[in-house]
Write an enzyme that holds these catalytic residues in place. Structure first.
Site, mmCIF file in Angstrom:
data_model
loop_
_atom_site.group_PDB
_atom_site.id
_atom_site.type_symbol
_atom_site.label_atom_id
_atom_site.label_comp_id
_atom_site.label_asym_id
_atom_site.label_seq_id
_atom_site.Cartn_x
_atom_site.Cartn_y
_atom_site.Cartn_z
ATOM 1 N N ARG A 3 0.842 -1.209 0.000
ATOM 2 C CA ARG A 3 0.000 0.000 0.000
ATOM 3 C C ARG A 3 0.867 1.245 0.000
ATOM 4 N NH1 ARG A 3 -2.850 4.100 2.614
ATOM 5 N NH2 ARG A 3 -4.977 4.340 1.869
ATOM 6 N N CYS A 4 1.912 1.225 0.835
ATOM 7 C CA CYS A 4 2.793 2.406 0.908
ATOM 8 C C CYS A 4 3.471 2.684 -0.436
ATOM 9 C CB CYS A 4 3.908 2.199 1.928
ATOM 10 S SG CYS A 4 3.378 1.642 3.536
#
Ligand SMILES: NC(=O)NCCC[C@H](N)C(=O)O
Length: 413
Positions: A399-400
């Protein structure tokens, strides 16, 4: 044609995503500076690039359009005829001490073509590479003390944080630490000058010209009405309230912000390091953010009676708050590492809770978090694993490493 930014959920089918391929900036880390630059180790460049390429390929294989920050930045600078101005702006934010150093750097950076210049700025500029025309000892003698005029930006491959897509707009973020603050300048130039975005009615809900901090890892789009934003090491309560007011007062589609308080520690720096949405009614969660009875302090922000104000309600039954907000009959929180104290701590450290949903019930995760991955599968989630030995050294997961720009709307249920 859809709008260039359109993100109404965390889980709608991912159509377009922004990545940054790790470059020389991760090799410009040294033990002396890595902690300040928010790394715990020095990645092996060729391996991290191979892993990142495989991550991008996994997305492409599922029909996702992958764009690259470094390429869009150069295209935007050229399209806006903004090269010299961009250099001025980045130099303004690079803590340069004297005019001769600034002039030397400006000349050096402008000697490259635009793409090379962007890559050099991202990688950091060594003192030994720049000629400084000065007779001052301080300008010419510092080599031994500190090797860089401009620090490398090794965290750029975490495109999630400097900006966050939200509805048909985005926030361009004032970051918590100086080590990352210049990163959001690239997003600003892309929005202002890249033909794909400029003049296309993209709403900037909050720009980077603020003193209070907010980062995209804390900004989750639960659905087209509700956001969850972490009060965290990186995002302040003030920034969340200010953003909520902007959204409520400027006719965005969002009506509610859940401000979720998480511990102010490096291991859990953003909400998405401990909590991500994987399906209509399922989230990963790191048990470390829950009190004994599963409670998490949550402040619900809604439009206040007068413009410029919000109504705030405090609750701590997170599971029920989410169930109500998403209007589902049952809501499941899937504990990282199955809740085992050692496994949860280890897998959370390596971003076991940090999943990237590419469709409802389909996520990309790091292969090293096998306990959490198995548990997700047992909950009916399709898990696409990517290699993560080097990518994980920067303390961020799938996600990051991704900033969704367009997701399909979820079908009405
Ligand atoms: N959303 C995220 O959790 N991003 C990971 C950021 C890791 C980076 N080394 C940082 O400390 O900012």
């Amino acid at each position: 044609m859809t709008t260039p930014i359109h993100v109404m959920s965390e889980i709608g089918k991912l159509k377009t995503v922004l990545l940054k391929r790790p470059g020389k900036e991760v090799e410009n880390l040294t033990p002396e500076i890595m902690e300040r630059l928010l790394f715990d180790d020095i990645p092996h460049l060729s391996v991290i690039q191979k892993e990142h390429d495989a991550f991008a390929q996994a997305l492409i294989d599922r029909g996702v359009e992958v764009l690259y920050l470094e390429k869009l930045s150069a295209e935007a600078i050229d399209a806006g005829n903004y090269k010299e101005k961009f250099v001025e702006r980045i130099l303004d934010e690079s803590n340069l001490e004297t005019k001769p150093v600034r002039e030397g750097l400006k000349k050096y950076l402008l000697s490259f073509d635009t793409q090379e210049m962007v890559d050099v700025i991202m990688a950091g500029v060594r003192k030994k590479d720049v000629t400084i025309e000065s007779n001052h000892l301080s300008d010419i003698s510092e080599e031994e003390v500190y090797p860089f005029f401009m620090d490398p930006m090794p965290n750029l491959y975490f495109t999630r944080d400097p900006a966050a897509a939200m509805g048909d707009g985005l926030t361009i973020n004032h970051m918590a630490f100086e080590a990352r603050n210049r990163e959001s300048l690239f997003m600003e130039v892309i929005m202002d000058h890249h033909p794909r975005f400029a003049g296309q009615d993209v709403s900037v809900w909050r720009d980077r010209n603020h003193t209070s901090r907010i980062e995209g890892g804390d900004e989750l789009i639960l659905n087209d009405k509700v956001l969850a934003i972490g009060i965290s090491q990186r995002t302040s309560a003030k920034a969340i309230e200010d953003l909520a007011i902007e959204l409520f007062d400027n006719n965005s589609n969002f009506e509610k912000v859940l401000a979720i308080k998480i511990p102010n520690v490096r291991a859990m720096m953003h909400l998405d390091t401990v909590f991500t949405m994987v399906d209509y009614d399922k989230f990963t969660i790191h048990p470390g953010i829950q009190k004994n009875n599963g409670e998490v302090d949550t402040y619900i922000l809604e439009k206040g009676e007068k413009p410029g104000t919000v109504k705030i309600t405090h609750r701590s039954d997170l599971q029920e708050i989410l169930r109500e907000a998403l209007d589902v009959p049952k809501l499941t929180l899937i504990p990282c590492g199955g809740g085992d104290a050692i496994i949860a701590a280890r897998e959370q450290w390596n971003d076991g809770s940090n999943t990237l949903a590419i469709a409802p019930g389909v996520v990309v995760t790091y292969d090293r978090n096998y306990v959490s991955n198995d548990l997700l599968r047992r909950h009916g989630i399709e898990v696409i694993e990517v290699a993560s030995s080097e990518l994980s050294r920067g303390r961020g997961g799938p996600r990051c490493m991704s900033m969704p720009l367009v997701r399909e709307d979820l079908p009405a249920r």
